[in-house]
Design an enzyme around this catalytic site. Structure first.
Site, PDB file in Angstrom:
ATOM      1  N   CYS A 119       0.847  -1.202   0.000  1.00 41.74           N
ATOM      2  CA  CYS A 119       0.000   0.000   0.000  1.00 41.74           C
ATOM      3  C   CYS A 119       0.880   1.249   0.000  1.00 41.74           C
ATOM      4  CB  CYS A 119      -0.930  -0.004   1.211  1.00 41.74           C
ATOM      5  SG  CYS A 119      -1.842   1.548   1.382  1.00 41.74           S
ATOM      6  N   CYS A 146       0.382   3.556   3.001  1.00 41.30           N
ATOM      7  CA  CYS A 146       1.033   3.010   4.201  1.00 41.30           C
ATOM      8  C   CYS A 146       2.532   3.284   4.146  1.00 41.30           C
ATOM      9  CB  CYS A 146       0.766   1.514   4.335  1.00 41.30           C
ATOM     10  SG  CYS A 146      -0.881   1.108   4.950  1.00 41.30           S
ATOM     11  N   ASP A 156      -1.233  15.598  -3.594  1.00 36.85           N
ATOM     12  CA  ASP A 156      -1.493  14.565  -4.596  1.00 36.85           C
ATOM     13  C   ASP A 156      -0.406  14.617  -5.668  1.00 36.85           C
ATOM     14  OD1 ASP A 156      -4.290  12.904  -5.556  1.00 36.85           O
ATOM     15  OD2 ASP A 156      -2.713  13.229  -7.053  1.00 36.85           O
ATOM     16  N   HIS A 198      -4.347   1.595   8.159  1.00 33.29           N
ATOM     17  CA  HIS A 198      -4.825   1.112   6.860  1.00 33.29           C
ATOM     18  C   HIS A 198      -6.291   0.710   6.949  1.00 33.29           C
ATOM     19  CE1 HIS A 198      -4.504  -0.446   2.788  1.00 33.29           C
ATOM     20  NE2 HIS A 198      -5.338  -1.387   3.194  1.00 33.29           N
ATOM     21  N   ASN A 217     -13.614   9.044  -2.996  1.00 30.84           N
ATOM     22  CA  ASN A 217     -13.976   8.049  -3.999  1.00 30.84           C
ATOM     23  C   ASN A 217     -14.051   6.682  -3.324  1.00 30.84           C
ATOM     24  OD1 ASN A 217     -14.002   9.888  -6.176  1.00 30.84           O
ATOM     25  ND2 ASN A 217     -11.781   9.788  -6.313  1.00 30.84           N
ATOM     26  N   GLY A 258     -14.056   5.345  -9.281  1.00 33.21           N
ATOM     27  CA  GLY A 258     -12.677   5.457  -9.749  1.00 33.21           C
ATOM     28  C   GLY A 258     -11.646   5.385  -8.650  1.00 33.21           C
ATOM     29  N   HIS A 260      -6.817   2.819   0.333  1.00 31.38           N
ATOM     30  CA  HIS A 260      -6.414   3.258   1.680  1.00 31.38           C
ATOM     31  C   HIS A 260      -7.192   4.551   1.871  1.00 31.38           C
ATOM     32  CE1 HIS A 260      -3.104   3.974   4.863  1.00 31.38           C
ATOM     33  NE2 HIS A 260      -3.970   4.973   4.971  1.00 31.38           N
ATOM     34  N   HIS A 318      -8.908   7.892   2.121  1.00 26.58           N
ATOM     35  CA  HIS A 318      -8.407   9.263   2.001  1.00 26.58           C
ATOM     36  C   HIS A 318      -9.488  10.141   1.417  1.00 26.58           C
ATOM     37  CE1 HIS A 318      -7.729   7.294  -1.872  1.00 26.58           C
ATOM     38  NE2 HIS A 318      -7.859   8.490  -2.427  1.00 26.58           N
ATOM     39  N   HIS A 320      -9.981  13.824  -0.822  1.00 24.62           N
ATOM     40  CA  HIS A 320      -9.319  14.811  -1.668  1.00 24.62           C
ATOM     41  C   HIS A 320      -9.806  16.193  -1.246  1.00 24.62           C
ATOM     42  CE1 HIS A 320      -8.066  11.955  -5.011  1.00 24.62           C
ATOM     43  NE2 HIS A 320      -8.955  11.220  -4.356  1.00 24.62           N
TER      44      HIS A 320
HETATM   45  P1  AMP Z   1      -8.493   7.818  -5.595  1.00 27.08           P
HETATM   46  O1  AMP Z   1      -8.811   7.703  -7.048  1.00 27.08           O
HETATM   47  O2  AMP Z   1      -9.568   8.562  -4.852  1.00 27.08           O
HETATM   48  O3  AMP Z   1      -8.162   6.483  -4.984  1.00 27.08           O
HETATM   49  O4  AMP Z   1      -7.237   8.756  -5.502  1.00 27.08           O
HETATM   50  C1  AMP Z   1      -5.934   8.324  -5.356  1.00 27.08           C
HETATM   51  C2  AMP Z   1      -5.069   9.524  -5.547  1.00 27.08           C
HETATM   52  O5  AMP Z   1      -3.788   9.219  -5.033  1.00 27.08           O
HETATM   53  C3  AMP Z   1      -4.884   9.953  -7.001  1.00 27.08           C
HETATM   54  O6  AMP Z   1      -5.334  11.281  -7.177  1.00 27.08           O
HETATM   55  C4  AMP Z   1      -3.366   9.815  -7.227  1.00 27.08           C
HETATM   56  O7  AMP Z   1      -2.851  10.856  -8.023  1.00 27.08           O
HETATM   57  C5  AMP Z   1      -2.841   9.886  -5.807  1.00 27.08           C
HETATM   58  N1  AMP Z   1      -1.571   9.208  -5.585  1.00 27.08           N
HETATM   59  C6  AMP Z   1      -1.208   7.960  -5.967  1.00 27.08           C
HETATM   60  N2  AMP Z   1       0.032   7.678  -5.556  1.00 27.08           N
HETATM   61  C7  AMP Z   1       0.469   8.763  -4.881  1.00 27.08           C
HETATM   62  C8  AMP Z   1       1.685   9.093  -4.205  1.00 27.08           C
HETATM   63  N3  AMP Z   1       2.707   8.244  -4.166  1.00 27.08           N
HETATM   64  N4  AMP Z   1       1.784  10.313  -3.629  1.00 27.08           N
HETATM   65  C9  AMP Z   1       0.766  11.184  -3.689  1.00 27.08           C
HETATM   66  N5  AMP Z   1      -0.412  10.938  -4.302  1.00 27.08           N
HETATM   67  C10 AMP Z   1      -0.558   9.746  -4.899  1.00 27.08           C
END
Ligand code: AMP
Length: 115
Positions: free
Chosen positions: A5, A8, A31, A47, A88, A94, A99, A101, A103
């Site tokens: 992850c 994580c 992001d 997690h 999301n 999408g 994990h 989170h 936005h």
């Molecule tokens: P979601 O589609 O809601 O699961 O959003 C996941 C978000 O995580 C996306 O906007 C990705 O650009 C972002 N993301 C993925 N890997 C990383 C990372 N290593 N550091 C920062 N953001 C990330």
């Protein structure tokens, strides 16, 4: 902690991130592919795969995530112009990182549309 992850890994300090806030329950970082001038993610340190894995026992944690996002919106200077919080959940939304989170997006006009 699932080693695969990426969030994580960020929590553990094993993957790079631009961190804006952290406490024992919540971490906020930029992001990696920002959609808007301000695009931060507020994630749980624990997690939890998605909102579907929360319940009454996590209500305070979810409230903390929103409170942290609100404070970050102020610090980022978008609280007056406007911002959006988004979680999301699952394939149709999408969700790409499983994990929990949210936005925090803002810094430009964001018309709401599907697709
Ligand atoms: P979601 O589609 O809601 O699961 O959003 C996941 C978000 O995580 C996306 O906007 C990705 O650009 C972002 N993301 C993925 N890997 C990383 C990372 N290593 N550091 C920062 N953001 C990330």
């Amino acid at each position: 902690m699932p080693t695969a992850c990426i969030f994580c890994q960020i929590v553990a300090g094993n993957a790079p991130a631009q961190i804006f806030y952290r406490d024992d329950q919540v971490i906020a970082f930029k992001d990696i592919h920002p959609l808007t001038p301000v695009h931060l993610l507020v994630a749980t340190t624990q997690h939890i795969a998605s909102l579907n894995d929360t319940g009454q026992d996590t209500a305070a944690l979810l409230g903390r995530m929103v409170a942290v996002a609100r404070q970050l919106a102020i610090e980022q200077g978008v609280h007056q112009s406007g911002y959006r919080l988004m979680i999301n959940t699952g394939a149709d939304a999408g969700q790409s990182v499983f994990h929990l989170h949210l936005h925090l997006i803002g810094g430009r006009h964001m018309p709401f549309r599907f697709g």
